[in-house]
Design an enzyme around this catalytic site. Structure first.
Site, PDB file in Angstrom:
ATOM      1  CG  ASN A 133      -2.264   0.682   0.898  1.00  0.00           C
ATOM      2  OD1 ASN A 133      -2.311   1.650   0.143  1.00  0.00           O
ATOM      3  ND2 ASN A 133      -3.337   0.200   1.500  1.00  0.00           N
ATOM      4  N   GLY A 154      -0.622  -1.345   8.815  1.00  0.00           N
ATOM      5  CA  GLY A 154      -0.056  -0.041   8.528  1.00  0.00           C
ATOM      6  C   GLY A 154       0.942   0.422   9.572  1.00  0.00           C
ATOM      7  CG  HIS A 176      23.384   2.391  10.488  1.00  0.00           C
ATOM      8  ND1 HIS A 176      23.927   2.751   9.282  1.00  0.00           N
ATOM      9  CD2 HIS A 176      22.054   2.636  10.384  1.00  0.00           C
ATOM     10  CE1 HIS A 176      22.988   3.197   8.488  1.00  0.00           C
ATOM     11  NE2 HIS A 176      21.823   3.130   9.132  1.00  0.00           N
ATOM     12  NE  ARG A 230       6.834  -8.399  25.020  1.00  0.00           N
ATOM     13  CZ  ARG A 230       8.137  -8.547  24.875  1.00  0.00           C
ATOM     14  NH1 ARG A 230       8.606  -9.440  24.041  1.00  0.00           N
ATOM     15  NH2 ARG A 230       8.996  -7.784  25.514  1.00  0.00           N
ATOM     16  CB  THR A 235      12.651  -6.838  17.739  1.00  0.00           C
ATOM     17  OG1 THR A 235      11.858  -7.488  18.743  1.00  0.00           O
ATOM     18  CG2 THR A 235      12.347  -5.347  17.713  1.00  0.00           C
TER      19      THR A 235
END
Length: 185
Positions: A85, A142, A115, A180, A165
Site C-alpha cells: 500500500n 499499517g 549500522h 509480541r 524485532t
C-alpha cells in the site's frame, strides 16, 4: 585485491555504504521509484515499468501503490498478488522476499541494514545487511516496522504500528513494540 562494497553487502559482511559503487545503484533505484511515483495511476498500472524492470522479481498481479521507496530494488522479490500500500519504504540492502497474496498496509517499513554499534564505524558508513522474508498470505498492518534478519511465517498477522524485532511463526498474530504474540479473536 579487496572485495567491492556490493560484494561485501551481498555476502552479509560489514561494508561501507559511502562510495560511488553503491551510490550509483541507489541513483538507479531513485530514478525508477521517481518514475513509478510520478506516473498517473492509469499509466502506472500495478507498478511503473522502470521499477518492475529494477526489481529482483515480481509475480503476476503484484502491486505497489505510490508513493513508494526502496534503496536498491534488485533485492526485492514479490510473489503473485503481493500488495504494497501507499507509503511503503523498503531499505533492501539484503534480499527482501514478500510471499504471494501478502498484504502490506500503508507506511510499512522494512529495514535490512544495521549500522555499526561504534560511532566511528557509523561515521565511516559501516553497515551489515540481513535478509527479510515474509511468507505467503501474511498481513502486515499499517506503519509496522520490520527489522533486519526477520522472517515472518505464512498466514501471520503483524498489527498496525508493531515493531518486529524477532521472527514471527506461521499463522501467529503479533502486536506492539516490541511485537509480541496475541491470541487471534
Amino acid at each position: 585485491m579487496t572485495n567491492s562494497e556490493r560484494i561485501k553487502m551481498a555476502a552479509g559482511e560489514w561494508y561501507t555504504c559511502i562510495g560511488d559503487e553503491l551510490e550509483d545503484l541507489r541513483v538507479r533505484a531513485r530514478d525508477a521509484v521517481f518514475e513509478h511515483n510520478s506516473l498517473p495511476p492509469g499509466q502506472r498500472g500495478n507498478m511503473g515499468p522502470a521499477l518492475r524492470a529494477l526489481l529482483g522479481g515480481a509475480g503476476e498481479k503484484a502491486r505497489i501503490e505510490a508513493p513508494f521507496h526502496c534503496a536498491y530494488g534488485f533485492n526485492l522479490f514479490l510473489g503473485d498478488g503481493a500488495f504494497l500500500n501507499a507509503g511503503c519504504t523498503i531499505l533492501d540492502a539484503a534480499p527482501v522476499r514478500i510471499g504471494k497474496g501478502t498484504l502490506l498496509g500503508p507506511n510499512v517499513q522494512i529495514y535490512c541494514a544495521e549500522h555499526h554499534r561504534e560511532a566511528s564505524g557509523r561515521l565511516a558508513g559501516l553497515e551489515i545487511a540481513k535478509p527479510v522474508t515474509i511468507g505467503d498470505n501474511a498481513w502486515i498492518g499499517g506503519s509496522a516496522v520490520i527489522l533486519a534478519g526477520i522472517s515472518i511465517g505464512e498466514g501471520a498477522i503483524v498489527g498496525a504500528g508493531a515493531v518486529v524485532t524477532r521472527d514471527v511463526p506461521a499463522n501467529v498474530t503479533v502486536v506492539g513494540n516490541p511485537a509480541r504474540a496475541v491470541t487471534r479473536g
